[in-house]
Design an enzyme around this catalytic site. Sequence first.
Site, PDB file in Angstrom:
ATOM      1  N   LYS A   2      -5.921  -3.674   0.417  1.00 56.30           N
ATOM      2  CA  LYS A   2      -5.159  -4.180  -0.729  1.00 56.30           C
ATOM      3  C   LYS A   2      -5.673  -5.534  -1.194  1.00 56.30           C
ATOM      4  O   LYS A   2      -5.692  -5.814  -2.401  1.00 56.30           O
ATOM      5  CB  LYS A   2      -3.677  -4.250  -0.363  1.00 56.30           C
ATOM      6  CG  LYS A   2      -3.068  -2.873  -0.159  1.00 56.30           C
ATOM      7  CD  LYS A   2      -1.575  -2.924   0.087  1.00 56.30           C
ATOM      8  CE  LYS A   2      -1.010  -1.509   0.176  1.00 56.30           C
ATOM      9  NZ  LYS A   2       0.454  -1.485   0.305  1.00 56.30           N
ATOM     10  N   SER A  16       5.717  -0.113   0.026  1.00 58.38           N
ATOM     11  CA  SER A  16       5.053  -1.415   0.079  1.00 58.38           C
ATOM     12  C   SER A  16       5.094  -2.216  -1.215  1.00 58.38           C
ATOM     13  O   SER A  16       4.681  -3.379  -1.231  1.00 58.38           O
ATOM     14  CB  SER A  16       3.592  -1.244   0.517  1.00 58.38           C
ATOM     15  OG  SER A  16       2.858  -0.518  -0.446  1.00 58.38           O
TER      16      SER A  16
END
Length: 361
Positions: free
Chosen positions: A300, A255
């Site tokens: 996140k 990611s």
Amino acid sequence: MPRRTATMLASLLMLIALLCAGVLIPVPYAEMSPGPTVNTLGEHGGEPVLQISGHKTYPTTGNLNMTTVRVTGSQYRMNLVEAVYGWIAHDNLVVPHATLYPDDKTPDELNQETAEEFSQSQESAKVAALKQLDIPVGTRTVVASVVKNSPAEGQLHAGDVIKAVDGTEIKQPGDVAKLVTKHQPGQKVTFRIVPAKEAAAAEKEKRQPAGEQDVALTTAKAPDDKRAVVGIQAGTDHTFPFTINIKLADVGGPSAGLMFALGIVDKLTPGDLTGGKFIAGTGTIDDNGKVGPIGGVEMKTVGARNKGAQYFLTPKDNCAAAAKDKPAGLTLVKVDTIGDAIGALEKIRAGDPAKLPLCTR
């Protein structure tokens, strides 16, 4: 004992029993929470995250932070109380244990998989960044993996560069299977290779590899049909005109690809992409600069905002989930390619956020 007192005592004992059961009874869930966030333009563990040599680099300002998610370990079993607290808490996300740790994979296999994904994300970030800057990137066909107990085991190794099969030059991975399957099982096939160690050394020293070798293998019968096979998976490797190293330990998964790519672009171009702003983000990236979705985006964004981020570059397919519970003060910017991200950074740098493509529910 008065009836009222007895009732209160019984209720208290029942509550204690329920609490004890909640603490002792394991439930099949795992917890995700905001993890560390690291500026790809800065240092981590005392050394630069992005290390570039052999090409001119430029000073950078601001932040291009990659973000992570912290998860409970594969062997840890949450209890009912922890699960309920996680469901209630704003900064945590409780998910089925099997979502993070499938039953058909061991912890070692999962660790290896995430490490490989992280390594591949770094490679694709380099390729995407250089393509964005019109800097040529070379390709070559390599042995990606070797099947256990196959003819190739011990003879070919992951990373070996495949130059030819039976004297025919290999131009792309698909050529290998086509040439091998021209044989019948039990026949010989000859690979001309550059061993992985020599190929890696030549790439590091920016020289032509030496020491090509011929490796003769006896083909075997494929387990599902009559094709001839040798037991390898061919893949593509890249060669770069200068050295780019990404130094970041204890991180796994794919990611961070987008933020690595943007950091590389920033260091290789005059000026700076951020305009001094604190920008974080996430997203996988492929060799052509396409940005893909990731898991745990809600965690996140929280981690990024807690660290001080003003803007968050969000993969298009994660926008709806991210926008459902957006942290106050954080602008979610929708991106689908590295070009989209660079265009958004230009608008941020110019002080024109009204024209940004924003994430909506």
